[in-house]
Scaffold this active site. Structure first.
Site, PDB file in Angstrom:
ATOM      1  N   HIS A  88       0.827  -1.205   0.000  1.00  0.00           N
ATOM      2  CA  HIS A  88       0.000   0.000   0.000  1.00  0.00           C
ATOM      3  C   HIS A  88       0.863   1.258   0.000  1.00  0.00           C
ATOM      4  CE1 HIS A  88      -3.342  -2.584   2.065  1.00  0.00           C
ATOM      5  NE2 HIS A  88      -3.081  -2.957   0.815  1.00  0.00           N
ATOM      6  N   HIS A 245      -9.325  -2.234  -4.964  1.00  0.00           N
ATOM      7  CA  HIS A 245      -8.227  -2.528  -4.040  1.00  0.00           C
ATOM      8  C   HIS A 245      -7.236  -3.512  -4.660  1.00  0.00           C
ATOM      9  CE1 HIS A 245      -5.979  -2.758  -0.353  1.00  0.00           C
ATOM     10  NE2 HIS A 245      -5.884  -4.055  -0.585  1.00  0.00           N
ATOM     11  N   ASP A 249      -3.222  -2.966  -4.976  1.00  0.00           N
ATOM     12  CA  ASP A 249      -2.182  -3.932  -4.619  1.00  0.00           C
ATOM     13  C   ASP A 249      -1.221  -4.166  -5.779  1.00  0.00           C
ATOM     14  OD1 ASP A 249      -2.975  -4.412  -2.009  1.00  0.00           O
ATOM     15  OD2 ASP A 249      -4.103  -6.229  -2.485  1.00  0.00           O
ATOM     16  N   HIS A 272      -0.965 -11.201  -4.991  1.00  0.00           N
ATOM     17  CA  HIS A 272       0.440 -10.828  -4.799  1.00  0.00           C
ATOM     18  C   HIS A 272       1.400 -11.849  -5.414  1.00  0.00           C
ATOM     19  CE1 HIS A 272      -0.828  -7.605  -2.180  1.00  0.00           C
ATOM     20  NE2 HIS A 272      -1.498  -8.455  -1.421  1.00  0.00           N
TER      21      HIS A 272
END
Length: 302
Positions: A88, A245, A249, A272
Protein backbone atom coordinates in the site's frame (compact mmCIF):
# COMPACT_ATOMS: atom_id res chain seq x y z
CA UNK A 1 6.73 12.74 -23.89
CA UNK A 2 4.04 10.93 -21.95
CA UNK A 3 2.34 13.42 -19.65
CA UNK A 4 0.75 11.26 -16.97
CA UNK A 5 0.49 13.24 -13.75
CA UNK A 6 2.31 10.69 -11.61
CA UNK A 7 5.48 11.15 -13.61
CA UNK A 8 6.03 14.74 -12.43
CA UNK A 9 8.12 15.59 -15.47
CA UNK A 10 11.44 14.05 -16.33
CA UNK A 11 13.27 14.30 -13.03
CA UNK A 12 13.52 12.18 -9.91
CA UNK A 13 11.78 13.23 -6.69
CA UNK A 14 12.16 12.53 -3.00
CA UNK A 15 10.32 13.80 0.06
CA UNK A 16 10.91 17.37 1.21
CA UNK A 17 10.77 16.50 4.93
CA UNK A 18 10.37 13.27 6.95
CA UNK A 19 6.90 11.98 7.80
CA UNK A 20 6.18 9.91 10.93
CA UNK A 21 3.24 7.58 11.56
CA UNK A 22 2.32 4.46 13.53
CA UNK A 23 -0.19 1.64 13.73
CA UNK A 24 -0.73 -2.10 13.97
CA UNK A 25 0.32 -4.67 11.38
CA UNK A 26 -2.68 -6.47 9.91
CA UNK A 27 -1.05 -9.91 10.19
CA UNK A 28 1.33 -9.66 13.17
CA UNK A 29 -0.91 -7.40 15.24
CA UNK A 30 2.29 -5.66 16.39
CA UNK A 31 2.22 -1.90 16.96
CA UNK A 32 4.90 -0.32 14.78
CA UNK A 33 6.29 3.19 14.50
CA UNK A 34 7.48 4.18 11.06
CA UNK A 35 8.89 7.19 9.25
CA UNK A 36 9.60 8.00 5.61
CA UNK A 37 12.72 10.09 4.97
CA UNK A 38 14.23 11.88 1.99
CA UNK A 39 16.92 9.94 0.11
CA UNK A 40 19.56 10.88 -2.46
CA UNK A 41 19.37 10.49 -6.22
CA UNK A 42 19.24 6.87 -7.46
CA UNK A 43 18.75 5.49 -3.93
CA UNK A 44 15.40 3.93 -4.79
CA UNK A 45 13.12 2.81 -1.97
CA UNK A 46 14.93 1.26 1.01
CA UNK A 47 13.33 -0.14 4.17
CA UNK A 48 15.34 -0.08 7.42
CA UNK A 49 14.42 -2.18 10.48
CA UNK A 50 15.58 0.03 13.35
CA UNK A 51 14.78 -2.72 15.86
CA UNK A 52 17.33 -5.10 14.29
CA UNK A 53 20.95 -5.01 15.49
CA UNK A 54 23.96 -7.26 14.88
CA UNK A 55 23.12 -7.86 11.21
CA UNK A 56 22.24 -5.89 8.11
CA UNK A 57 18.95 -4.11 8.78
CA UNK A 58 18.61 -2.41 5.36
CA UNK A 59 16.35 -3.94 2.71
CA UNK A 60 16.49 -2.25 -0.69
CA UNK A 61 13.29 -2.90 -2.62
CA UNK A 62 13.82 -5.01 -5.75
CA UNK A 63 11.82 -7.64 -7.60
CA UNK A 64 14.11 -10.36 -6.30
CA UNK A 65 13.87 -9.10 -2.71
CA UNK A 66 10.28 -10.36 -2.51
CA UNK A 67 10.40 -13.56 -0.46
CA UNK A 68 6.76 -14.24 0.39
CA UNK A 69 3.40 -13.27 -1.10
CA UNK A 70 0.78 -14.88 1.13
CA UNK A 71 -1.85 -12.18 1.69
CA UNK A 72 0.75 -9.45 1.26
CA UNK A 73 4.16 -8.66 -0.16
CA UNK A 74 7.18 -9.43 2.03
CA UNK A 75 10.76 -8.40 1.22
CA UNK A 76 14.00 -9.63 2.76
CA UNK A 77 17.75 -9.10 2.56
CA UNK A 78 20.66 -11.54 2.54
CA UNK A 79 20.69 -11.64 6.35
CA UNK A 80 17.07 -12.78 6.47
CA UNK A 81 15.70 -9.49 7.81
CA UNK A 82 12.16 -8.95 6.50
CA UNK A 83 9.47 -6.31 6.18
CA UNK A 84 5.94 -7.35 5.28
CA UNK A 85 2.83 -5.70 3.83
CA UNK A 86 4.69 -3.00 1.90
CA UNK A 87 2.33 -2.82 -1.09
CA UNK A 88 0.00 0.00 0.00
CA UNK A 89 2.85 2.39 0.78
CA UNK A 90 4.63 1.37 -2.42
CA UNK A 91 1.52 2.17 -4.46
CA UNK A 92 1.30 5.63 -2.91
CA UNK A 93 5.00 6.29 -3.49
CA UNK A 94 4.98 5.41 -7.18
CA UNK A 95 1.72 7.17 -8.00
CA UNK A 96 2.77 10.35 -6.19
CA UNK A 97 6.08 10.32 -8.05
CA UNK A 98 8.51 9.44 -5.23
CA UNK A 99 11.61 7.76 -6.65
CA UNK A 100 13.89 7.84 -3.61
CA UNK A 101 12.99 7.35 0.06
CA UNK A 102 14.15 5.57 3.21
CA UNK A 103 11.38 3.93 5.23
CA UNK A 104 12.40 3.28 8.83
CA UNK A 105 10.27 1.07 11.09
CA UNK A 106 10.75 -0.59 14.46
CA UNK A 107 8.93 -3.84 13.69
CA UNK A 108 8.50 -6.57 11.10
CA UNK A 109 5.37 -5.26 9.37
CA UNK A 110 4.20 -1.96 7.94
CA UNK A 111 1.22 -0.44 9.75
CA UNK A 112 -1.96 -1.30 7.88
CA UNK A 113 -3.56 2.06 8.77
CA UNK A 114 -7.16 1.95 7.43
CA UNK A 115 -6.43 -0.86 4.93
CA UNK A 116 -6.01 1.47 1.95
CA UNK A 117 -3.31 3.73 0.51
CA UNK A 118 -5.08 6.97 1.41
CA UNK A 119 -3.29 7.46 4.77
CA UNK A 120 0.05 7.11 2.98
CA UNK A 121 -1.03 9.66 0.38
CA UNK A 122 -1.75 12.09 3.23
CA UNK A 123 1.63 11.30 4.81
CA UNK A 124 3.46 12.05 1.56
CA UNK A 125 1.44 15.21 1.01
CA UNK A 126 2.34 16.38 4.51
CA UNK A 127 6.03 15.75 3.91
CA UNK A 128 5.99 17.41 0.50
CA UNK A 129 7.96 16.48 -2.61
CA UNK A 130 11.35 17.76 -3.74
CA UNK A 131 12.68 17.47 -7.30
CA UNK A 132 16.19 16.13 -7.76
CA UNK A 133 18.85 16.81 -10.39
CA UNK A 134 18.71 13.44 -12.13
CA UNK A 135 16.56 11.96 -14.85
CA UNK A 136 13.68 9.75 -13.81
CA UNK A 137 13.86 6.28 -15.32
CA UNK A 138 10.77 4.49 -16.60
CA UNK A 139 10.28 0.84 -17.48
CA UNK A 140 8.89 0.93 -21.00
CA UNK A 141 7.17 -2.32 -21.96
CA UNK A 142 8.09 -3.26 -25.54
CA UNK A 143 6.71 -6.81 -25.77
CA UNK A 144 3.93 -8.61 -23.89
CA UNK A 145 5.00 -10.66 -20.87
CA UNK A 146 2.36 -12.89 -19.29
CA UNK A 147 2.13 -15.43 -16.49
CA UNK A 148 -0.72 -17.85 -15.78
CA UNK A 149 -1.83 -20.14 -12.99
CA UNK A 150 -4.95 -22.03 -14.00
CA UNK A 151 -7.64 -19.42 -14.67
CA UNK A 152 -5.52 -16.67 -13.07
CA UNK A 153 -3.52 -14.38 -15.31
CA UNK A 154 -1.28 -11.32 -15.11
CA UNK A 155 0.36 -9.50 -18.00
CA UNK A 156 2.31 -6.39 -18.95
CA UNK A 157 1.75 -5.09 -22.47
CA UNK A 158 3.07 -2.15 -24.52
CA UNK A 159 1.19 1.15 -24.10
CA UNK A 160 2.02 4.86 -24.30
CA UNK A 161 0.92 5.46 -20.70
CA UNK A 162 0.39 3.48 -17.51
CA UNK A 163 -2.87 1.57 -17.68
CA UNK A 164 -4.38 -0.86 -15.18
CA UNK A 165 -7.10 -3.41 -15.92
CA UNK A 166 -8.32 -5.94 -13.37
CA UNK A 167 -11.06 -8.54 -13.07
CA UNK A 168 -12.16 -10.47 -9.99
CA UNK A 169 -14.92 -13.01 -9.36
CA UNK A 170 -16.20 -14.18 -5.98
CA UNK A 171 -19.27 -16.34 -5.23
CA UNK A 172 -20.96 -13.74 -3.05
CA UNK A 173 -23.52 -11.19 -4.18
CA UNK A 174 -21.66 -8.32 -2.57
CA UNK A 175 -18.74 -8.90 -4.99
CA UNK A 176 -19.71 -11.20 -7.88
CA UNK A 177 -17.76 -10.19 -11.01
CA UNK A 178 -16.08 -6.79 -10.94
CA UNK A 179 -13.94 -5.20 -13.66
CA UNK A 180 -12.02 -1.95 -13.97
CA UNK A 181 -9.90 -0.58 -16.82
CA UNK A 182 -8.23 2.78 -16.26
CA UNK A 183 -5.46 5.00 -17.53
CA UNK A 184 -3.62 5.46 -14.24
CA UNK A 185 -2.02 8.75 -13.24
CA UNK A 186 -1.75 10.58 -9.93
CA UNK A 187 -5.12 12.30 -10.25
CA UNK A 188 -6.93 9.04 -11.09
CA UNK A 189 -5.13 7.19 -8.31
CA UNK A 190 -6.10 9.79 -5.73
CA UNK A 191 -9.71 10.00 -6.90
CA UNK A 192 -10.50 6.40 -7.84
CA UNK A 193 -8.13 3.95 -6.13
CA UNK A 194 -6.26 5.24 -3.07
CA UNK A 195 -9.13 4.97 -0.55
CA UNK A 196 -10.13 1.39 -1.44
CA UNK A 197 -9.53 -1.01 1.44
CA UNK A 198 -8.30 -4.56 1.73
CA UNK A 199 -11.01 -7.15 2.32
CA UNK A 200 -11.58 -10.61 3.76
CA UNK A 201 -14.22 -13.14 4.74
CA UNK A 202 -15.42 -13.96 8.25
CA UNK A 203 -15.09 -17.70 7.62
CA UNK A 204 -11.40 -17.26 6.79
CA UNK A 205 -10.41 -15.36 9.91
CA UNK A 206 -9.90 -18.29 12.29
CA UNK A 207 -7.94 -20.26 9.68
CA UNK A 208 -5.71 -17.27 9.03
CA UNK A 209 -5.10 -16.67 12.72
CA UNK A 210 -4.15 -20.32 13.16
CA UNK A 211 -1.43 -19.64 10.58
CA UNK A 212 -0.26 -16.59 12.53
CA UNK A 213 -1.95 -14.17 10.13
CA UNK A 214 -4.68 -11.51 10.43
CA UNK A 215 -3.91 -10.96 14.14
CA UNK A 216 -4.27 -7.21 13.68
CA UNK A 217 -7.20 -7.32 11.28
CA UNK A 218 -10.37 -5.54 12.33
CA UNK A 219 -13.31 -3.57 10.97
CA UNK A 220 -11.07 -0.51 11.36
CA UNK A 221 -8.64 -1.68 8.68
CA UNK A 222 -10.47 -4.10 6.38
CA UNK A 223 -13.79 -4.68 4.67
CA UNK A 224 -15.18 -7.87 6.20
CA UNK A 225 -17.68 -10.00 4.27
CA UNK A 226 -20.14 -12.45 5.78
CA UNK A 227 -22.42 -14.32 3.40
CA UNK A 228 -23.71 -11.84 0.83
CA UNK A 229 -23.11 -8.71 2.89
CA UNK A 230 -20.50 -6.46 4.47
CA UNK A 231 -20.51 -6.28 8.27
CA UNK A 232 -18.64 -2.96 8.53
CA UNK A 233 -21.17 -0.46 9.93
CA UNK A 234 -20.15 2.24 7.44
CA UNK A 235 -20.48 -0.12 4.47
CA UNK A 236 -18.43 0.25 1.30
CA UNK A 237 -16.65 3.36 0.08
CA UNK A 238 -17.46 2.35 -3.52
CA UNK A 239 -19.69 -0.41 -4.96
CA UNK A 240 -16.65 -1.98 -6.64
CA UNK A 241 -14.17 -1.23 -3.84
CA UNK A 242 -12.96 -4.84 -3.98
CA UNK A 243 -11.57 -4.83 -7.53
CA UNK A 244 -10.19 -1.33 -7.06
CA UNK A 245 -8.23 -2.53 -4.04
CA UNK A 246 -6.83 -5.40 -6.09
CA UNK A 247 -5.63 -2.83 -8.62
CA UNK A 248 -4.05 -0.83 -5.79
CA UNK A 249 -2.18 -3.93 -4.62
CA UNK A 250 -0.93 -4.61 -8.15
CA UNK A 251 0.36 -1.05 -8.54
CA UNK A 252 2.36 -1.43 -5.31
CA UNK A 253 3.58 -4.91 -6.23
CA UNK A 254 4.88 -3.66 -9.59
CA UNK A 255 6.89 -0.84 -8.00
CA UNK A 256 9.34 -3.39 -6.58
CA UNK A 257 10.78 -3.13 -10.11
CA UNK A 258 12.24 0.20 -8.97
CA UNK A 259 10.70 2.49 -11.59
CA UNK A 260 7.26 3.53 -12.82
CA UNK A 261 5.90 1.61 -15.78
CA UNK A 262 5.00 2.84 -19.23
CA UNK A 263 2.75 0.01 -20.24
CA UNK A 264 -0.51 -1.76 -19.55
CA UNK A 265 -1.03 -4.14 -16.63
CA UNK A 266 -3.81 -6.71 -16.91
CA UNK A 267 -4.79 -8.93 -13.99
CA UNK A 268 -7.48 -11.60 -13.94
CA UNK A 269 -8.07 -13.20 -10.52
CA UNK A 270 -4.45 -12.32 -9.74
CA UNK A 271 -2.93 -11.68 -6.33
CA UNK A 272 0.44 -10.83 -4.80
CA UNK A 273 1.95 -14.16 -5.81
CA UNK A 274 1.09 -13.89 -9.49
CA UNK A 275 2.03 -10.21 -9.51
CA UNK A 276 5.52 -11.11 -8.34
CA UNK A 277 5.75 -13.96 -10.83
CA UNK A 278 5.06 -11.34 -13.49
CA UNK A 279 7.77 -9.06 -12.09
CA UNK A 280 10.29 -11.90 -12.22
CA UNK A 281 9.17 -12.95 -15.70
CA UNK A 282 9.73 -9.38 -16.91
CA UNK A 283 13.19 -9.24 -15.35
CA UNK A 284 14.02 -12.51 -17.12
CA UNK A 285 13.04 -10.97 -20.47
CA UNK A 286 15.40 -8.01 -21.05
CA UNK A 287 14.26 -7.99 -24.68
CA UNK A 288 10.69 -7.16 -23.56
CA UNK A 289 11.44 -3.81 -21.91
CA UNK A 290 13.90 -0.97 -21.65
CA UNK A 291 14.76 1.78 -19.20
CA UNK A 292 13.82 5.13 -20.66
CA UNK A 293 14.17 8.76 -19.62
CA UNK A 294 12.59 11.90 -21.02
CA UNK A 295 15.19 14.51 -20.03
CA UNK A 296 16.61 14.80 -23.54
CA UNK A 297 13.15 15.20 -25.07
CA UNK A 298 12.33 18.03 -22.66
CA UNK A 299 15.64 19.75 -23.42
CA UNK A 300 14.96 19.54 -27.15
CA UNK A 301 11.44 20.94 -26.69
CA UNK A 302 12.82 23.92 -24.79
Amino acid sequence: MAADGFQHGAFQHTLRTPAVFAGVGVHTGAYTRASVHPAPVDAGIVFVRTDVTGRDNRIPVTGKAVCKTQLGTVISNADGVTVSTIEHLMAALVMLGIDNAVVELDGPEMPIMDGSAEPFVRIIDRAGRRPQAAARRFIEIRETVEVRDGDKRAALKPAHRFEVAFEIRFPTQVIGRQVIDMAMDEFTFRREIADCRTFGFVHEVEALRALGLARGGSLENAVVIEGDGVINPEGLRRPDEFVRHKALDAIGDLYVLGAPILGRFEGVLAGHGLNNQLVRALLARPDAWRLRTFAEEIAEAV
